[in-house]
Write a protein that holds these residues in place. Structure first.
Motif, PDB file in Angstrom:
ATOM      1  N   VAL A   1       0.867  -1.182   0.000  1.00  0.00           N
ATOM      2  CA  VAL A   1       0.000   0.000   0.000  1.00  0.00           C
ATOM      3  C   VAL A   1       0.901   1.229   0.000  1.00  0.00           C
ATOM      4  O   VAL A   1       1.813   1.327   0.833  1.00  0.00           O
ATOM      5  CB  VAL A   1      -0.929   0.014   1.229  1.00  0.00           C
ATOM      6  CG1 VAL A   1      -1.710   1.325   1.299  1.00  0.00           C
ATOM      7  CG2 VAL A   1      -1.880  -1.177   1.205  1.00  0.00           C
ATOM      8  N   ILE A   2       0.672   2.145  -0.918  1.00  0.00           N
ATOM      9  CA  ILE A   2       1.471   3.369  -1.015  1.00  0.00           C
ATOM     10  C   ILE A   2       0.569   4.578  -0.780  1.00  0.00           C
ATOM     11  O   ILE A   2      -0.417   4.782  -1.495  1.00  0.00           O
ATOM     12  CB  ILE A   2       2.150   3.500  -2.393  1.00  0.00           C
ATOM     13  CG1 ILE A   2       3.122   2.340  -2.629  1.00  0.00           C
ATOM     14  CG2 ILE A   2       2.878   4.831  -2.513  1.00  0.00           C
ATOM     15  CD1 ILE A   2       4.333   2.364  -1.739  1.00  0.00           C
ATOM     16  N   TRP A   3       0.919   5.380   0.203  1.00  0.00           N
ATOM     17  CA  TRP A   3       0.175   6.602   0.495  1.00  0.00           C
ATOM     18  C   TRP A   3       0.779   7.773  -0.273  1.00  0.00           C
ATOM     19  O   TRP A   3       1.994   7.897  -0.352  1.00  0.00           O
ATOM     20  CB  TRP A   3       0.198   6.901   1.990  1.00  0.00           C
ATOM     21  CG  TRP A   3      -0.677   5.976   2.754  1.00  0.00           C
ATOM     22  CD1 TRP A   3      -0.321   4.789   3.325  1.00  0.00           C
ATOM     23  CD2 TRP A   3      -2.074   6.145   3.010  1.00  0.00           C
ATOM     24  NE1 TRP A   3      -1.402   4.207   3.918  1.00  0.00           N
ATOM     25  CE2 TRP A   3      -2.497   5.013   3.748  1.00  0.00           C
ATOM     26  CE3 TRP A   3      -3.006   7.136   2.692  1.00  0.00           C
ATOM     27  CZ2 TRP A   3      -3.810   4.854   4.175  1.00  0.00           C
ATOM     28  CZ3 TRP A   3      -4.320   6.984   3.110  1.00  0.00           C
ATOM     29  CH2 TRP A   3      -4.711   5.857   3.843  1.00  0.00           C
ATOM     30  N   PRO A   4      -0.049   8.643  -0.826  1.00  0.00           N
ATOM     31  CA  PRO A   4       0.482   9.795  -1.568  1.00  0.00           C
ATOM     32  C   PRO A   4       1.040  10.852  -0.625  1.00  0.00           C
ATOM     33  O   PRO A   4       0.641  10.966   0.526  1.00  0.00           O
ATOM     34  CB  PRO A   4      -0.739  10.327  -2.323  1.00  0.00           C
ATOM     35  CG  PRO A   4      -1.907   9.914  -1.486  1.00  0.00           C
ATOM     36  CD  PRO A   4      -1.524   8.592  -0.860  1.00  0.00           C
ATOM     37  N   GLU A   5       1.955  11.626  -1.155  1.00  0.00           N
ATOM     38  CA  GLU A   5       2.480  12.796  -0.459  1.00  0.00           C
ATOM     39  C   GLU A   5       1.733  14.001  -1.004  1.00  0.00           C
ATOM     40  O   GLU A   5       1.853  14.332  -2.184  1.00  0.00           O
ATOM     41  CB  GLU A   5       3.982  12.949  -0.708  1.00  0.00           C
ATOM     42  CG  GLU A   5       4.575  14.239  -0.172  1.00  0.00           C
ATOM     43  CD  GLU A   5       4.462  14.345   1.335  1.00  0.00           C
ATOM     44  OE1 GLU A   5       4.248  15.473   1.816  1.00  0.00           O
ATOM     45  OE2 GLU A   5       4.582  13.311   2.022  1.00  0.00           O
ATOM     46  N   THR A   6       0.910  14.637  -0.172  1.00  0.00           N
ATOM     47  CA  THR A   6       0.040  15.712  -0.662  1.00  0.00           C
ATOM     48  C   THR A   6       0.266  17.039   0.048  1.00  0.00           C
ATOM     49  O   THR A   6      -0.631  17.865   0.118  1.00  0.00           O
ATOM     50  CB  THR A   6      -1.437  15.310  -0.530  1.00  0.00           C
ATOM     51  OG1 THR A   6      -1.709  14.982   0.840  1.00  0.00           O
ATOM     52  CG2 THR A   6      -1.765  14.124  -1.411  1.00  0.00           C
ATOM     53  N   GLY A   7       1.424  17.247   0.602  1.00  0.00           N
ATOM     54  CA  GLY A   7       1.721  18.536   1.218  1.00  0.00           C
ATOM     55  C   GLY A   7       0.891  18.784   2.458  1.00  0.00           C
ATOM     56  O   GLY A   7       0.869  17.991   3.386  1.00  0.00           O
ATOM     57  N   GLU A   8       0.150  19.892   2.466  1.00  0.00           N
ATOM     58  CA  GLU A   8      -0.601  20.298   3.648  1.00  0.00           C
ATOM     59  C   GLU A   8      -1.917  19.553   3.804  1.00  0.00           C
ATOM     60  O   GLU A   8      -2.517  19.574   4.867  1.00  0.00           O
ATOM     61  CB  GLU A   8      -0.878  21.807   3.591  1.00  0.00           C
ATOM     62  CG  GLU A   8       0.370  22.668   3.636  1.00  0.00           C
ATOM     63  CD  GLU A   8       1.195  22.413   4.887  1.00  0.00           C
ATOM     64  OE1 GLU A   8       0.596  22.309   5.974  1.00  0.00           O
ATOM     65  OE2 GLU A   8       2.422  22.314   4.773  1.00  0.00           O
ATOM     66  N   THR A   9      -2.386  18.897   2.762  1.00  0.00           N
ATOM     67  CA  THR A   9      -3.675  18.207   2.834  1.00  0.00           C
ATOM     68  C   THR A   9      -3.460  16.727   3.094  1.00  0.00           C
ATOM     69  O   THR A   9      -2.869  16.039   2.264  1.00  0.00           O
ATOM     70  CB  THR A   9      -4.460  18.376   1.525  1.00  0.00           C
ATOM     71  OG1 THR A   9      -4.613  19.771   1.250  1.00  0.00           O
ATOM     72  CG2 THR A   9      -5.832  17.733   1.629  1.00  0.00           C
ATOM     73  N   PRO A  10      -3.927  16.205   4.225  1.00  0.00           N
ATOM     74  CA  PRO A  10      -3.745  14.775   4.482  1.00  0.00           C
ATOM     75  C   PRO A  10      -4.449  13.941   3.413  1.00  0.00           C
ATOM     76  O   PRO A  10      -5.576  14.244   3.021  1.00  0.00           O
ATOM     77  CB  PRO A  10      -4.396  14.584   5.854  1.00  0.00           C
ATOM     78  CG  PRO A  10      -4.428  15.934   6.471  1.00  0.00           C
ATOM     79  CD  PRO A  10      -4.594  16.890   5.328  1.00  0.00           C
ATOM     80  N   PRO A  11      -3.830  12.873   2.928  1.00  0.00           N
ATOM     81  CA  PRO A  11      -4.457  12.038   1.912  1.00  0.00           C
ATOM     82  C   PRO A  11      -5.584  11.204   2.499  1.00  0.00           C
ATOM     83  O   PRO A  11      -5.545  10.836   3.677  1.00  0.00           O
ATOM     84  CB  PRO A  11      -3.311  11.146   1.434  1.00  0.00           C
ATOM     85  CG  PRO A  11      -2.413  11.047   2.629  1.00  0.00           C
ATOM     86  CD  PRO A  11      -2.498  12.382   3.312  1.00  0.00           C
ATOM     87  N   ARG A  12      -6.591  10.933   1.694  1.00  0.00           N
ATOM     88  CA  ARG A  12      -7.695  10.100   2.138  1.00  0.00           C
ATOM     89  C   ARG A  12      -7.572   8.656   1.673  1.00  0.00           C
ATOM     90  O   ARG A  12      -8.042   7.751   2.341  1.00  0.00           O
ATOM     91  CB  ARG A  12      -9.023  10.676   1.636  1.00  0.00           C
ATOM     92  CG  ARG A  12      -9.505  11.891   2.408  1.00  0.00           C
ATOM     93  CD  ARG A  12     -10.904  12.258   1.966  1.00  0.00           C
ATOM     94  NE  ARG A  12     -11.482  13.271   2.836  1.00  0.00           N
ATOM     95  CZ  ARG A  12     -12.722  13.725   2.711  1.00  0.00           C
ATOM     96  NH1 ARG A  12     -13.490  13.267   1.737  1.00  0.00           N
ATOM     97  NH2 ARG A  12     -13.185  14.637   3.537  1.00  0.00           N
ATOM     98  N   ARG A  13      -6.995   8.444   0.496  1.00  0.00           N
ATOM     99  CA  ARG A  13      -6.933   7.093  -0.049  1.00  0.00           C
ATOM    100  C   ARG A  13      -5.526   6.755  -0.500  1.00  0.00           C
ATOM    101  O   ARG A  13      -4.771   7.628  -0.945  1.00  0.00           O
ATOM    102  CB  ARG A  13      -7.892   6.956  -1.240  1.00  0.00           C
ATOM    103  CG  ARG A  13      -9.357   7.266  -0.934  1.00  0.00           C
ATOM    104  CD  ARG A  13      -9.963   6.304   0.066  1.00  0.00           C
ATOM    105  NE  ARG A  13     -10.371   5.055  -0.506  1.00  0.00           N
ATOM    106  CZ  ARG A  13     -11.642   4.732  -0.777  1.00  0.00           C
ATOM    107  NH1 ARG A  13     -12.609   5.601  -0.536  1.00  0.00           N
ATOM    108  NH2 ARG A  13     -11.937   3.552  -1.285  1.00  0.00           N
TER     109      ARG A  13
END
Length: 365
Positions: free
Chosen positions: A343-355
């Motif tokens: 499972v790989i979580w995205p790096e989205t800066g200031e917004t926590p990732p949901r999926r």
């Protein structure tokens, strides 16, 4: 395009989807990963291995918008979240990718633009499959019984417009679209062992209500050996945003139960030939959160399938809606040799990732 060299084992291993904002307020939650951590994970994915393998992936990348044409505009202008999705996919380099929560349009312009963005990032998907989903397809009836028609909940699957939050299959290898089975028009009432009784539907609504909130597909993928691998793709409704009749909970359960009936040969068509893999968004966790989980638990334990329990920074969770939940799955048939999963979580800066993106590697002969 050929399959990249084999990839090594990376990781073994209720709340709601992004479209929950359209139906009610989803609980807040999330995780942050450092850019260094994400880069390290992607580097592990890219390391060569001795055996050649096929990488399957599924991800709800949040590529749905509140109006038609908005996703295409974001893709064409390189919006930050689109660019981040492209970068993550290009890093994971799946050979086959099922995108859920992806807006469909009649001419496939958004999907073509997204595929072009991936190609510019070094990942070509010449083969794509994305028929019209049930999401946003108006039924012409008052399905939710509120006295009005033409609203998002009166569509065969929730949607403000046709195709909102659909799904799309992208592949480096040939997809035999002419041989694909699209079960999206199957009526809910026609599924053996369904839970439609008690769902609060009027007789007229019951007669037209489809089972799939988005779609159920069986798409043959042509392997280098010439053999077909059947991709059984779907995206279910969240078991929330209804009343005591639990309409969405019942439907979510039956959208997963569909695969059990299909494998059992209980439908009017023959069951899929092995090898196959079920992949997509079941939108229910096997132990946590809301929902009727008996069908999912049975599917995960079915001896015809393998549950590798892919894991990442949040364990087996693939979604964060107040709590970590496992909502997205890839279940290869038992005859396949699986060499890795994660499972790989995205790096989205200031917004926590949901999926998070889920991947599984299958060894090829």
């Amino acid at each position: 395009m050929g399959i990249p060299s084999g990839k090594p084992f990376h990781a073994r291993h209720r709340g709601r989807p992004d479209r929950a904002d359209d139906r009610g307020q989803a609980p807040r939650g999330g995780c942050r990963r450092s850019a260094a951590g994400l880069i390290a994970a992607l580097c592990l994915l890219a390391r060569p291995a001795a055996a050649e393998s096929l990488r399957l992936a599924t991800w709800d990348a949040g590529l749905s918008r509140r109006g038609p044409g908005l996703l295409l505009a974001d893709i064409e202008t390189g919006a930050p979240k689109v660019a981040a999705a492209v970068a993550l996919i290009a890093g994971v380099r799946p050979d086959v990718l099922l995108l859920t929560g992806f807006d469909w349009d009649h001419d496939g312009m958004a999907l073509a633009a997204f595929a072009a963005a991936l190609k510019a990032a070094g990942l070509a998907y010449p083969h794509r499959y994305a028929p019209r989903p049930n999401a946003g397809m108006q039924s012409g009836l008052d399905l939710d019984g509120n006295g009005r028609t033409g609203e998002p909940r009166d569509a065969q699957g929730y949607g403000r417009f046709t195709g909102q939050g659909g799904m799309a299959l992208l592949s480096r290898l040939q997809l035999r679209a002419e041989a694909a089975r699209d079960f999206s028009a199957v009526l809910w009432a026609d599924l053996p062992g369904n839970l439609i009784d008690g769902a609060g539907l009027s007789p007229g609504a019951r007669a037209v209500q489809r089972l799939s909130s988005t779609g159920h597909w069986d798409v043959p993928l042509v392997l280098p050996s010439g053999r077909d691998l059947h991709l059984l793709a779907f995206a279910a409704t969240p078991p929330l945003f209804d009343g005591p009749e639990d309409r969405n909970g019942r439907r979510n359960r039956d959208e997963t139960a569909f695969w059990l009936r299909y494998l059992d040969g209980a439908l009017p068509v023959p069951p899929p030939l092995a090898p196959f893999a079920i992949l997509g968004d079941a939108d229910i966790d096997p132990v946590a959160g809301e929902g009727r989980r008996d069908a999912l638990v049975a599917l995960l334990a079915d001896p015809r399938l393998q549950d590798l329990r892919p894991a990442g920074a949040k364990g087996t969770a693939t979604a964060l809606y107040g709590a970590p939940l496992r909502l997205d799955y890839i279940l290869p048939s038992a005859d396949l040799t699986v060499t890795g999963a994660g499972v790989i979580w995205p790096e989205t800066g200031e917004t926590p990732p949901r999926r998070a993106l889920v991947w599984v590697d299958i060894s090829l002969p």
